[in-house]
Enzyme design. Structure first.
Site, short mmCIF file in Angstrom:
data_model
loop_
_atom_site.label_atom_id
_atom_site.label_comp_id
_atom_site.label_asym_id
_atom_site.label_seq_id
_atom_site.Cartn_x
_atom_site.Cartn_y
_atom_site.Cartn_z
N ASN A 184 0.97 -1.58 0.14
CA ASN A 184 0.40 -0.18 -0.18
C ASN A 184 0.82 0.72 -0.04
O ASN A 184 1.75 1.33 0.98
CB ASN A 184 -0.52 -0.10 1.24
N LYS A 222 0.12 3.91 -0.54
CA LYS A 222 -0.87 5.41 0.28
C LYS A 222 -0.27 6.21 -0.94
O LYS A 222 -0.14 5.62 -1.86
CB LYS A 222 0.28 5.25 1.46
N HIS A 231 -9.82 1.05 4.64
CA HIS A 231 -8.14 1.26 5.41
C HIS A 231 -8.14 2.40 6.42
O HIS A 231 -9.02 3.38 6.31
CB HIS A 231 -7.21 1.38 4.36
N GLU A 233 -6.88 4.22 6.93
CA GLU A 233 -6.65 5.70 7.05
C GLU A 233 -8.18 6.32 6.01
O GLU A 233 -8.31 7.38 6.79
CB GLU A 233 -5.71 6.02 6.30
N GLU A 289 -5.29 -5.00 10.96
CA GLU A 289 -4.41 -4.06 10.75
C GLU A 289 -4.39 -3.77 11.93
O GLU A 289 -5.22 -2.27 11.77
CB GLU A 289 -4.90 -2.95 9.97
N GLY A 340 2.70 2.32 10.60
CA GLY A 340 3.33 3.58 10.50
C GLY A 340 3.99 3.44 11.72
O GLY A 340 4.93 5.04 12.01
N SER A 387 3.11 -2.15 10.16
CA SER A 387 5.03 -2.22 10.19
C SER A 387 5.76 -2.69 9.76
O SER A 387 6.57 -4.10 10.64
CB SER A 387 5.19 -2.08 11.77
#
Ligand code: PEP
Length: 249
Positions: free
Chosen positions: A11, A13, A98, A100, A168, A174, A210
């Protein structure tokens, strides 16, 4: 129950400009051609790069995915992209839900489910993301949270050929932090049991958060982990390739 081989999906992003991105996937495709890893591979770049990367990856072992799709096929939705557009651009996958998107755009489970359904309608494999926040984990609610998300985010008709679920934990995305292997095993075991009870036991379960070359081998060896969704480390070909090569034989 037969589970397909692992999937490692990158991904990207909101990262990547054309020249560098084309060079990166061309390098990845060449490595896959020379030394095919024992996993399926996909890269999910920003929408602006899809056509260029589809061209660069044509005929290669590396599939293409979008990072999101709208639930509608077309219409007055400024800034959005439909699943049919992703398919038209050469995608086989679409990430939906996701964290985000959930945090930045207020996306909730019923919408994620509608997006997954739209992905299926366009012939795409939906990568449905779910995971708990740190506060939820601290409150020992992680299993309940992912159970609710799974139930509400998977559309009817979700099966191994059109759906992948990515666990996730939000606090691991991250941050350089990961759950322990035992915690990953616990959540993946729980998700697997829920899918099995629903006749969907062969849907692949990815871990994301991560993942990097130094922890990939251990994470990918955990029971019921069938691959990884990789953010930051997917931007460096050496790292992404090392993760692909860490899949168990
Ligand atoms: C992600 O955003 O899906 C992700 C897993 O990111 P990272 O690998 O950077 O934690």
């Amino acid at each position: 129950m037969t589970i397909q081989r692992p999937l490692i999906a990158g991904n990207w992003k909101m990262n990547g400009l054309r020249r560098d991105a084309v060079a990166r996937v061309t390098d990845l495709a060449a490595r896959a051609r020379a030394d095919g890893p024992g996993c399926d591979m996909a890269v999910c770049p920003p929408a602006s790069l899809l056509y260029s990367l589809a061209e660069a990856l044509d005929g290669s072992a590396v599939a293409l995915g979008g990072q999101d799709c709208h639930m509608a096929e077309s219409g007055a939705h400024t800034g959005d992209i439909s699943a049919a557009m992703l398919a038209d651009a050469g995608c086989s996958y679409a990430i939906v839900g996701h964290s985000e998107r959930r945090a930045d755009h207020g996306e909730i489970d019923p919408l994620v489910r509608a997006k997954a359904e739209a992905a299926h309608g366009a012939g795409l494999i939906a990568i449905v993301c779910l995971g708990e926040s740190e506060a939820m984990r601290d409150a020992e609610e992680a299993l309940d949270v992912v159970q609710g998300q799974l139930k509400q985010s998977l559309p009817p008709g979700a099966e191994a050929d059109n759906t992948v679920v990515a666990y996730e934990p939000i606090w691991a995305i991250g941050t350089g932090r990961t759950p322990t292997l035992e915690q990953i095993a616990e959540v993946h075991g729980h998700l697997r049991a829920l899918l099995e009870a629903n006749g969907q036991g062969d849907i692949r379960l990815l871990y994301g958060g991560s993942v990097k070359p130094s922890n990939a081998r251990d994470i990918l060896a955990v029971a019921n982990v069938n691959g990884a969704l990789v953010g930051g480390a997917s931007l460096a070909v050496d790292d992404f390739w090392a993760i692909c090569q860490s899949c168990p034989d």
